[in-house]
Design a protein around this motif. Structure first.
Motif, mmCIF file in Angstrom:
data_model
loop_
_atom_site.group_PDB
_atom_site.id
_atom_site.type_symbol
_atom_site.label_atom_id
_atom_site.label_comp_id
_atom_site.label_asym_id
_atom_site.label_seq_id
_atom_site.Cartn_x
_atom_site.Cartn_y
_atom_site.Cartn_z
ATOM 1 N N VAL A 52 40.153 9.286 34.533
ATOM 2 C CA VAL A 52 40.436 9.367 33.094
ATOM 3 C C VAL A 52 41.887 9.799 32.916
ATOM 4 C CG1 VAL A 52 39.740 10.352 30.875
ATOM 5 C CG2 VAL A 52 38.036 10.061 32.704
ATOM 6 N N ASP A 53 42.703 8.882 32.448
ATOM 7 C CA ASP A 53 44.117 9.214 32.226
ATOM 8 C C ASP A 53 44.275 9.842 30.843
ATOM 9 O OD1 ASP A 53 46.983 9.102 32.920
ATOM 10 O OD2 ASP A 53 47.025 7.846 31.116
ATOM 11 N N ASP A 54 44.950 10.994 30.813
ATOM 12 C CA ASP A 54 45.090 11.727 29.551
ATOM 13 C C ASP A 54 46.457 11.444 28.924
ATOM 14 O OD1 ASP A 54 44.316 13.414 27.509
ATOM 15 O OD2 ASP A 54 44.944 15.242 28.555
ATOM 16 N N CYS A 55 46.755 10.132 28.808
ATOM 17 C CA CYS A 55 48.032 9.689 28.232
ATOM 18 C C CYS A 55 49.221 10.224 29.025
ATOM 19 C CB CYS A 55 48.170 10.104 26.761
ATOM 20 S SG CYS A 55 46.887 9.438 25.736
ATOM 21 N N SER A 56 49.208 9.952 30.320
ATOM 22 C CA SER A 56 50.339 10.349 31.167
ATOM 23 C C SER A 56 51.624 9.762 30.636
ATOM 24 C CB SER A 56 50.127 9.823 32.592
ATOM 25 O OG SER A 56 49.066 10.493 33.214
ATOM 26 N N LYS A 57 52.715 10.514 30.803
ATOM 27 C CA LYS A 57 54.017 9.995 30.362
ATOM 28 C C LYS A 57 54.691 9.228 31.487
ATOM 29 C CE LYS A 57 54.663 13.560 26.928
ATOM 30 N NZ LYS A 57 54.873 14.991 26.830
ATOM 31 N N ASP A 58 54.162 9.366 32.684
ATOM 32 C CA ASP A 58 54.732 8.607 33.798
ATOM 33 C C ASP A 58 53.882 7.357 34.058
ATOM 34 O OD1 ASP A 58 52.444 9.475 35.029
ATOM 35 O OD2 ASP A 58 53.446 10.687 36.558
ATOM 36 N N ASN A 59 54.030 6.803 35.239
ATOM 37 C CA ASN A 59 53.365 5.541 35.556
ATOM 38 C C ASN A 59 51.972 5.704 36.143
ATOM 39 O OD1 ASN A 59 54.682 3.256 34.790
ATOM 40 N ND2 ASN A 59 56.211 3.431 36.444
ATOM 41 N N SER A 60 51.396 6.882 36.007
ATOM 42 C CA SER A 60 50.127 7.170 36.678
ATOM 43 C C SER A 60 49.072 6.072 36.512
ATOM 44 C CB SER A 60 49.556 8.503 36.183
ATOM 45 O OG SER A 60 50.334 9.565 36.635
ATOM 46 N N PRO A 61 48.753 5.628 35.252
ATOM 47 C CA PRO A 61 47.672 4.638 35.117
ATOM 48 C C PRO A 61 47.989 3.314 35.819
ATOM 49 C CG PRO A 61 48.661 5.117 32.969
ATOM 50 C CD PRO A 61 49.264 6.084 33.940
ATOM 51 N N VAL A 62 49.242 2.917 35.815
ATOM 52 C CA VAL A 62 49.632 1.664 36.489
ATOM 53 C C VAL A 62 49.403 1.802 37.998
ATOM 54 C CG1 VAL A 62 51.536 0.065 36.931
ATOM 55 C CG2 VAL A 62 51.342 1.218 34.694
ATOM 56 N N VAL A 63 49.808 2.965 38.518
ATOM 57 C CA VAL A 63 49.633 3.212 39.950
ATOM 58 C C VAL A 63 48.152 3.124 40.309
ATOM 59 C CG1 VAL A 63 49.820 4.979 41.766
ATOM 60 C CG2 VAL A 63 51.710 4.646 40.158
ATOM 61 N N VAL A 64 47.307 3.732 39.492
ATOM 62 C CA VAL A 64 45.868 3.734 39.779
ATOM 63 C C VAL A 64 45.287 2.323 39.663
ATOM 64 C CG1 VAL A 64 43.607 4.603 39.033
ATOM 65 C CG2 VAL A 64 45.575 6.145 39.080
ATOM 66 N N GLU A 65 45.709 1.626 38.632
ATOM 67 C CA GLU A 65 45.189 0.272 38.430
ATOM 68 C C GLU A 65 45.532 -0.621 39.632
ATOM 69 O OE1 GLU A 65 46.128 -1.286 34.567
ATOM 70 O OE2 GLU A 65 45.036 -3.158 34.941
ATOM 71 N N ASP A 66 46.786 -0.547 40.064
ATOM 72 C CA ASP A 66 47.203 -1.333 41.236
ATOM 73 C C ASP A 66 46.387 -0.948 42.464
ATOM 74 O OD1 ASP A 66 48.988 -2.629 39.733
ATOM 75 O OD2 ASP A 66 50.779 -1.588 40.496
ATOM 76 N N TRP A 67 46.229 0.352 42.625
ATOM 77 C CA TRP A 67 45.507 0.849 43.799
ATOM 78 C C TRP A 67 44.057 0.356 43.766
ATOM 79 C CZ3 TRP A 67 41.262 3.734 45.111
ATOM 80 C CH2 TRP A 67 41.205 4.204 46.425
ATOM 81 N N LEU A 68 43.448 0.440 42.588
ATOM 82 C CA LEU A 68 42.042 0.030 42.463
ATOM 83 C C LEU A 68 41.858 -1.450 42.788
ATOM 84 C CD1 LEU A 68 40.797 2.017 39.345
ATOM 85 C CD2 LEU A 68 39.850 2.117 41.668
ATOM 86 N N LYS A 69 42.851 -2.241 42.394
ATOM 87 C CA LYS A 69 42.740 -3.681 42.656
ATOM 88 C C LYS A 69 42.591 -3.961 44.143
ATOM 89 C CE LYS A 69 45.070 -5.269 38.512
ATOM 90 N NZ LYS A 69 46.416 -5.405 37.917
#
Lengths: 250, 532
Positions: A52-69
């Motif tokens: 659950v991303d809490d509106c990170s100001k960095d690239n956290s969700p992108v990093v996770v999405e790529d990793w999950l793929k």
């Protein structure tokens, strides 16, 4: 239980396993990959994951999405969601609790790591100790400091001397729902507050006497400890004792 | 000024370094004071930077030895000057020694010598060249250690450690404080480093035998303080069993209301019974006629408190730790090792299978204990039990990646609060031993820099339960040896040693050998071996 509206960024699979790892994420693009990799190495065959991303100001969700793929096959079910607005740690964890449909939830902060036997031992512990609502293990402190934590058992008398148990624990989901998840406590200590409410309800976690997780201490938090935490600490203590009057902190 | 003897003044006057005529002429105030010029120079002149002669005055006032090389022509003058300075320093030191002598009243001197903590030979060996008064080494120590707390009076008392540990000791010499007050207050006075060095050097010391120290033919009272540490009650009962088995007539008691002359008293933990319990009211003769059982580690304040009773006995001391016993012999006391052994039926015999206490199985996730015959079938790979401090926490953190791979029982509460027996984080010896009997390896990590083998933990609950103790290096003793009865390694290497033992063929073989040795030792104890 207070939760936050979310948007789904990634959703894989449909079968929730017995254990789901709930990762609240905020500005930890630097660490999150390593944290998720420690899940891949688990010896427990079936694992689910909710980040659950809490509106990170960095690239956290992108990093996770790529990793999950590239790693989604490790999980029967894996989701990445984002709070529609920043909600803080308690509500972010609660959001994870409400989304994850597994029987047991393991809370892993986005900068911490777990050893390969962590989830299987927690599951075993909670399955074999019917009286306990969950389990926790000893943790290795790493990065800017070195040591061991979680060395004492879960009991009311010990909490009078402060919190000694980190949030990194496996807890029954239905119990968490009954407890209405984590309460939003000013300045933090939401995990301490949950343990105290558990004491009040006559519930407990069982301790696994092994070192199964790694708790990161950041250089910044080490510095903070010696500088501006004082005032907050007093406020925290006052707050927590007003919520749990039986707790006369030393 | 009164501290300078006539001989010293005369010797200086005739040394050729003092020109009386020149001195009086140069410093007219000397005449006005009416003092002997040589005495004046030694008393105050030198301190004021005055010169004893024209030759000395010719040398630059602030020269340094390092300049000699470039000012070779001035060398003879300088040498002379240095010689003068050395003589003056010696005489001034002697004067300060006299001020130390003022502190050292005959009563204090005898107290110090009685304490045994001033060891002339040690002092002379340790500080050889620095000693300025060889005729009175004690005064020399008292004087010199004021400005140099690195000087110690003997192999145990640490001047610096005492000052650092006890902040209230400021207006009195630390050693004088210790002998007069600190010792009786049970203040810690031996730094772990000094204890370490002392006991490490005691490895070859011959111990007395318990059977010699405890004479036959007299009934025996084994005494302990009823309100004290419950472990001492166990020790008292154990001693009763051991001595009864050896043919003595023994009674265990917590009081002494009807002490008879023909009874020999053995006091378990004198720092409790004599300092806090009924032994407070004993006479000097009673103290002298008793045998004491030391239970404490040397760097602790409890040991410091025990020591004053141990020193009083004419009979001797029994010590629960072999290295500590050797150390006491080295201090001049008749001492025997009192080995705690798993005597059948005693409180240290954990051979009966018992379910773990309810609070352990309730609060902790515990493997089913199955007591297999074969070591490799024991359910726990690694057992580690002890109070956590920073040293142990860092050591365990360093080996966490290894421990995380194995089934462990790590019980290391951080007791930074008062603890009562029965608290959920207190593991009883019985529970500890049951888990040990179901573990392959048990870790022994020292609490601090002292390298004691913790006999109760490592031998009784460890080796005697067939578990392979992996320990940091311990002081050597003749009862159990590394490589034979346990495995010794540094804390840094402990993780890799665990891996080697548990996962390699050679490691498993080593474990099997050690296991056979300790099981054999246990059988011999069952058949009557008592280490006496």
């Amino acid at each position: 239980m207070i939760v936050q509206d979310t948007e789904t960024l990634f959703d894989h699979g449909s079968s929730w396993s017995d254990v789901c790892v709930v990762v609240p994420l905020y500005n930890y693009e630097k660490y999150i990959r390593q944290t998720l990799l420690s899940l891949v190495a688990q010896d427990l065959a079936e694992v689910s994951l909710v980040v659950v991303d809490d509106c990170s100001k960095d690239n956290s969700p992108v990093v996770v999405e790529d990793w999950l793929k590239s790693h989604m096959d490790r999980f029967g079910k894996a989701m990445l969601v984002r709070n529609v607005k920043n909600a803080g740690l308690s509500i972010t964890r609660n959001t994870g609790i409400s989304i994850a449909q597994s029987r047991y939830l393991f809370f892993l902060d986005a900068d911490n790591l777990i050893y390969p036997r962590c989830l299987s031992r927690h599951l075993e512990a909670v399955q074999r100790n019917a009286g306990a609502q969950g389990a926790y293990s000893l943790l290795e402190i790493f990065d800017a400091d070195r040591g061991i934590m979680g060395t004492e058992v879960f009991h009311r008398g010990r909490f009078k001397h402060g919190n000694h148990i980190d949030a990194m624990a496996l807890i029954r989901r239905d119990f968490l729902l009954k407890m209405e998840g984590y309460h939003n406590i000013q300045f933090g200590w939401e995990d301490f507050d949950l343990w105290l409410r558990m004491c009040e309800a006559g519930e407990f976690l069982v301790q696994i006497p092994e070192i199964l997780g790694r708790y990161r201490v950041h250089q910044q938090s080490m510095l903070r400890t010696t500088t501006n935490v004082g005032k907050n600490h007093i406020a925290l203590r006052e707050n927590i004792t007003s919520l749990h009057p039986w707790l006369q902190l030393d | 000024m009164s501290f300078l003897s006539e001989e010293e003044v005369a010797s200086f006057r005739s040394s050729g370094q003092f020109d009386e005529e020149w001195y009086v002429e140069q410093y007219p105030d000397v005449k006005l004071v009416g003092m002997d010029p040589a005495r004046h120079f030694l008393w105050v002149g030198a301190k004021l930077g005055r010169r004893p002669s024209a030759a000395a005055a010719a040398a630059p006032a602030n020269d340094r030895d390092g300049r000699d090389a470039v000012q070779a022509d001035l060398a003879p003058t300088k040498r002379r000057k240095r010689h003068v300075r050395t003589t003056i320093q010696k005489i001034q030191a002697a004067s300060e020694t006299r001020s130390a002598l003022k502190v050292l009243t005959p009563e204090l001197r005898s107290k110090i010598y009685e304490s045994g903590f001033f060891d002339e030979q040690y002092y002379e060996n340790a500080h050889g060249d620095m000693i300025s008064d060889r005729n009175d080494l004690l005064a020399d120590y008292i004087r010199a250690s004021k400005s140099d707390p690195g000087r110690d009076p003997g192999p145990l008392f640490s001047t610096r450690y005492y000052l650092d540990t006890h902040e209230d000791v400021r207006n009195i010499h630390p050693f004088v404080h210790y002998v007069q007050y600190g010792m009786h207050e049970g203040r810690a006075a031996f730094s772990p480093e000094k204890v370490n060095a002392f006991l490490e050097g005691a490895g070859d010391v011959e111990l007395d035998s318990l059977l010699d120290i405890v004479p036959r033919g007299r009934p025996i009272n084994v005494l302990y303080w009823g309100e004290g540490n419950f472990f001492f009650a166990d020790v008292a009962q154990y001693l009763e069993q051991l001595l009864t088995e050896q043919g003595y007539q023994v009674t265990v008691r917590t009081d002494l209301s009807e002490s008879a002359h023909d009874v020999l008293n053995i006091v378990v933990a004198p720092h409790e019974f004599c300092a806090l319990g009924p032994g407070r009211h004993w006479t000097a003769d009673q103290y002298a006629d008793a045998v004491y059982v030391n239970t404490e580690q040397w760097q602790t304040s409890w040991f410091a408190l025990s020591l004053k009773y141990l020193r009083r006995t004419h009979r001797g001391v029994l010590d629960l730790n072999p290295s500590s016993a050797q150390g006491l012999v080295k201090l001049g006391m008749r001492t025997a090792f009192l080995p705690l052994l798993p005597l059948p039926g005693s409180c240290f015999d954990f051979s009966e299978k018992q379910p773990l206490s309810r609070h352990v199985t309730w609060h902790k996730f515990v493997e089913p204990l199955c007591y297999p015959d074969r070591l490799e079938e024991r359910p726990y790979d690694v057992l580690c039990c002890g109070v956590l401090n920073d040293r142990r926490a860092k050591g365990l953190a360093a080996m966490a990646p290894v421990l995380a791979r194995h089934r462990c029982f790590i019980h290391v509460p951080r007791f930074n609060r008062p603890i009562k027996p029965g608290e959920p984080d207190v593991l009883s010896a019985e529970d500890f031993a049951q888990i040990a009997r179901n573990s392959k390896i048990m870790l022994n990590i020292h609490q601090g820099e002292s390298h004691y083998i913790e006999w109760q933990r490592a031998f009784l609950v460890g080796m005697m339960q067939g578990v392979i103790v992996v320990s940091e290096p311990c002081y050597p003793n003749r009862y159990v040896q590394p490589g034979v009865h346990y495995v010794e390694t540094s804390l840094e290497r402990m993780g890799s040693v665990i891996t080697e033992l548990l996962t390699t063929k050679a490691g498993k073989k080593k474990m099997a050998e050690i296991h056979a040795n300790i099981m054999d030792l246990r059988d011999r104890i069952r058949r009557g071996e008592r280490f006496l």
